[in-house]
Design a protein around this motif. Structure first.
Motif, PDB file in Angstrom:
ATOM      1  N   ASP A 182      52.481   6.717  19.553  1.00 23.52           N
ATOM      2  CA  ASP A 182      51.072   6.521  19.912  1.00 23.52           C
ATOM      3  C   ASP A 182      50.526   7.683  20.731  1.00 23.52           C
ATOM      4  O   ASP A 182      49.365   8.073  20.595  1.00 23.52           O
ATOM      5  CB  ASP A 182      50.907   5.208  20.699  1.00 23.52           C
ATOM      6  N   LEU A 183      51.373   8.209  21.623  1.00 25.77           N
ATOM      7  CA  LEU A 183      50.935   9.273  22.523  1.00 25.77           C
ATOM      8  C   LEU A 183      51.308  10.642  21.959  1.00 25.77           C
ATOM      9  O   LEU A 183      52.474  10.925  21.722  1.00 25.77           O
ATOM     10  CB  LEU A 183      51.584   9.089  23.902  1.00 25.77           C
ATOM     11  N   ALA A 184      50.303  11.467  21.716  1.00 29.37           N
ATOM     12  CA  ALA A 184      50.500  12.847  21.251  1.00 29.37           C
ATOM     13  C   ALA A 184      51.401  12.951  20.029  1.00 29.37           C
ATOM     14  O   ALA A 184      52.436  13.604  20.059  1.00 29.37           O
ATOM     15  CB  ALA A 184      51.067  13.697  22.390  1.00 29.37           C
ATOM     16  N   PRO A 185      51.027  12.303  18.930  1.00 27.58           N
ATOM     17  CA  PRO A 185      51.851  12.410  17.718  1.00 27.58           C
ATOM     18  C   PRO A 185      51.823  13.819  17.154  1.00 27.58           C
ATOM     19  O   PRO A 185      50.887  14.578  17.377  1.00 27.58           O
ATOM     20  CB  PRO A 185      51.182  11.418  16.762  1.00 27.58           C
ATOM     21  N   LEU A 186      52.880  14.156  16.419  1.00 23.87           N
ATOM     22  CA  LEU A 186      52.960  15.476  15.794  1.00 23.87           C
ATOM     23  C   LEU A 186      51.975  15.552  14.636  1.00 23.87           C
ATOM     24  O   LEU A 186      52.081  14.808  13.667  1.00 23.87           O
ATOM     25  CB  LEU A 186      54.384  15.706  15.279  1.00 23.87           C
ATOM     26  N   ARG A 187      51.019  16.451  14.736  1.00 23.47           N
ATOM     27  CA  ARG A 187      50.046  16.680  13.663  1.00 23.47           C
ATOM     28  C   ARG A 187      49.320  17.995  13.953  1.00 23.47           C
ATOM     29  O   ARG A 187      49.210  18.405  15.109  1.00 23.47           O
ATOM     30  CB  ARG A 187      49.027  15.541  13.574  1.00 23.47           C
ATOM     31  N   PRO A 188      48.809  18.644  12.917  1.00 21.44           N
ATOM     32  CA  PRO A 188      48.078  19.888  13.158  1.00 21.44           C
ATOM     33  C   PRO A 188      46.740  19.608  13.837  1.00 21.44           C
ATOM     34  O   PRO A 188      46.092  18.593  13.546  1.00 21.44           O
ATOM     35  CB  PRO A 188      47.850  20.450  11.744  1.00 21.44           C
ATOM     36  N   ALA A 189      46.332  20.498  14.718  1.00 19.47           N
ATOM     37  CA  ALA A 189      44.981  20.418  15.269  1.00 19.47           C
ATOM     38  C   ALA A 189      43.999  20.688  14.140  1.00 19.47           C
ATOM     39  O   ALA A 189      44.331  21.353  13.147  1.00 19.47           O
ATOM     40  CB  ALA A 189      44.804  21.455  16.382  1.00 19.47           C
ATOM     41  N   GLU A 190      42.794  20.157  14.255  1.00 17.92           N
ATOM     42  CA  GLU A 190      41.794  20.323  13.193  1.00 17.92           C
ATOM     43  C   GLU A 190      41.489  21.787  12.894  1.00 17.92           C
ATOM     44  O   GLU A 190      41.183  22.148  11.753  1.00 17.92           O
ATOM     45  CB  GLU A 190      40.510  19.581  13.579  1.00 17.92           C
ATOM     46  N   ASP A 191      41.578  22.628  13.919  1.00 17.52           N
ATOM     47  CA  ASP A 191      41.267  24.047  13.726  1.00 17.52           C
ATOM     48  C   ASP A 191      42.519  24.923  13.668  1.00 17.52           C
ATOM     49  O   ASP A 191      42.446  26.138  13.836  1.00 17.52           O
ATOM     50  CB  ASP A 191      40.330  24.544  14.826  1.00 17.52           C
ATOM     51  N   ALA A 192      43.679  24.307  13.431  1.00 16.42           N
ATOM     52  CA  ALA A 192      44.920  25.081  13.342  1.00 16.42           C
ATOM     53  C   ALA A 192      45.046  25.742  11.972  1.00 16.42           C
ATOM     54  O   ALA A 192      44.595  25.203  10.954  1.00 16.42           O
ATOM     55  CB  ALA A 192      46.126  24.178  13.592  1.00 16.42           C
ATOM     56  N   VAL A 193      45.669  26.899  11.957  1.00 16.83           N
ATOM     57  CA  VAL A 193      46.017  27.573  10.709  1.00 16.83           C
ATOM     58  C   VAL A 193      47.421  27.114  10.339  1.00 16.83           C
ATOM     59  O   VAL A 193      48.365  27.265  11.126  1.00 16.83           O
ATOM     60  CB  VAL A 193      45.985  29.105  10.862  1.00 16.83           C
ATOM     61  N   ILE A 194      47.560  26.531   9.158  1.00 15.95           N
ATOM     62  CA  ILE A 194      48.859  26.008   8.729  1.00 15.95           C
ATOM     63  C   ILE A 194      49.588  27.071   7.904  1.00 15.95           C
ATOM     64  O   ILE A 194      49.035  27.618   6.949  1.00 15.95           O
ATOM     65  CB  ILE A 194      48.686  24.718   7.904  1.00 15.95           C
ATOM     66  N   ILE A 195      50.820  27.351   8.312  1.00 15.05           N
ATOM     67  CA  ILE A 195      51.645  28.325   7.596  1.00 15.05           C
ATOM     68  C   ILE A 195      52.904  27.616   7.111  1.00 15.05           C
ATOM     69  O   ILE A 195      53.683  27.095   7.906  1.00 15.05           O
ATOM     70  CB  ILE A 195      52.038  29.510   8.508  1.00 15.05           C
ATOM     71  N   ASP A 196      53.073  27.598   5.793  1.00 15.42           N
ATOM     72  CA  ASP A 196      54.276  27.023   5.194  1.00 15.42           C
ATOM     73  C   ASP A 196      55.340  28.112   5.147  1.00 15.42           C
ATOM     74  O   ASP A 196      55.163  29.140   4.486  1.00 15.42           O
ATOM     75  CB  ASP A 196      53.968  26.516   3.783  1.00 15.42           C
ATOM     76  N   THR A 197      56.445  27.890   5.859  1.00 14.61           N
ATOM     77  CA  THR A 197      57.473  28.925   5.985  1.00 14.61           C
ATOM     78  C   THR A 197      58.577  28.810   4.938  1.00 14.61           C
ATOM     79  O   THR A 197      59.512  29.608   4.944  1.00 14.61           O
ATOM     80  CB  THR A 197      58.105  28.873   7.387  1.00 14.61           C
ATOM     81  N   THR A 198      58.469  27.833   4.035  1.00 12.24           N
ATOM     82  CA  THR A 198      59.480  27.660   2.995  1.00 12.24           C
ATOM     83  C   THR A 198      59.599  28.920   2.144  1.00 12.24           C
ATOM     84  O   THR A 198      58.597  29.487   1.710  1.00 12.24           O
ATOM     85  CB  THR A 198      59.116  26.472   2.080  1.00 12.24           C
ATOM     86  N   CYS A 199      60.831  29.356   1.930  1.00 15.44           N
ATOM     87  CA  CYS A 199      61.105  30.525   1.069  1.00 15.44           C
ATOM     88  C   CYS A 199      60.502  31.825   1.596  1.00 15.44           C
ATOM     89  O   CYS A 199      60.332  32.787   0.837  1.00 15.44           O
ATOM     90  CB  CYS A 199      60.635  30.284  -0.362  1.00 15.44           C
ATOM     91  N   LYS A 200      60.160  31.853   2.875  1.00 16.21           N
ATOM     92  CA  LYS A 200      59.637  33.091   3.463  1.00 16.21           C
ATOM     93  C   LYS A 200      60.612  33.616   4.505  1.00 16.21           C
ATOM     94  O   LYS A 200      61.275  32.841   5.194  1.00 16.21           O
ATOM     95  CB  LYS A 200      58.276  32.838   4.123  1.00 16.21           C
TER      96      LYS A 200
END
Length: 224
Positions: A182-200
């Motif tokens: 309930d408190l501070a769940p893991l999720r991106p901020a609305e203005d966050a840039v999402i970087i998928d690091t798979t295979c990089k």
């Protein structure tokens, strides 16, 4: 000009610790690992005989954490890396970090530290809760299989042998705890840039993160 703050969030195995450290080095910024703070406080509470169900108000009030020359000090004592990276420290942190009073205290301390310079701050709720006004917010992610493989490699380097299934179960449970609390769940901020690091590679992800930071710095310069 005030502090320039970069928030890097993401689940276990997404690469945030490595990228946060390298990004800080590249930019000449301080690097703050909030997970290390949770581990340090959890070890301290345990050493004083406290358990998650106890009244922690007074002992939390007595805790001060400082960031000096790249090191974390709890009540004036340097936090040793080998202590907070143990399996025991991880277990204690998982128990204490879910408590609202502990998270509120750590959030206050993290904000206080970040008032005094330019920081790359890594964690799971930095962009959403701790530093919602950070100039740059990056959320790193990767496929579940990739994250398990990375964790297996990390454990093997430490001499810890676990099966793929055992590590997968640990990460799955951690993901569930982090995303459903309930408190501070893991999720991106609305203005966050999402970087998928798979295979990089690490170099590729670092380059992407630097581009995000440089774009923001350019935008700020134009506004000024």
């Amino acid at each position: 000009m005030g502090s320039f703050l970069i928030a890097i969030d993401g689940p276990a195995g997404s690469g945030k610790s490595t990228i946060a450290r390298l990004l800080a080095e590249k930019l000449g910024f301080n690097h703050l690992d909030t997970g290390a703070m949770y581990r340090a406080v959890s070890i301290y509470l345990h050493s004083k005989g406290f358990k998650p169900g106890d009244d922690l108000h007074d002992v939390l009030e007595s805790i001060e954490i400082e960031y000096i020359d790249g090191q974390i000090y709890l009540n004036g004592k340097k936090v040793q890396e080998e202590d907070i990276r143990s399996a025991k420290a991880g277990q204690l942190a998982s128990s204490f970090a879910t408590l609202p009073e502990v998270r509120n205290k750590l959030t206050q301390l993290q904000r206080k530290i970040c008032e005094k310079g330019n920081f790359v701050v890594e964690g799971r709720d930095i962009g959403t809760v701790v530093l919602p006004h950070a100039q740059v917010k990056i959320f790193l992610t990767a496929s579940f299989e990739e994250r398990v493989k990375r964790r297996l490699k990390e454990l093997k380097q430490k001499g810890i042998e676990l099966s793929f299934e055992e590590v997968a179960k640990q990460i799955e449970e951690r993901d569930q705890r982090d995303s459903s609390r309930d408190l501070a769940p893991l999720r991106p901020a609305e203005d966050a840039v999402i970087i998928d690091t798979t295979c990089k590679s690490i170099a590729q992800v670092l380059e992407e993160a630097l581009e995000v930071v440089n774009r923001r710095k350019t935008d700020e310069a134009v506004r000024c």
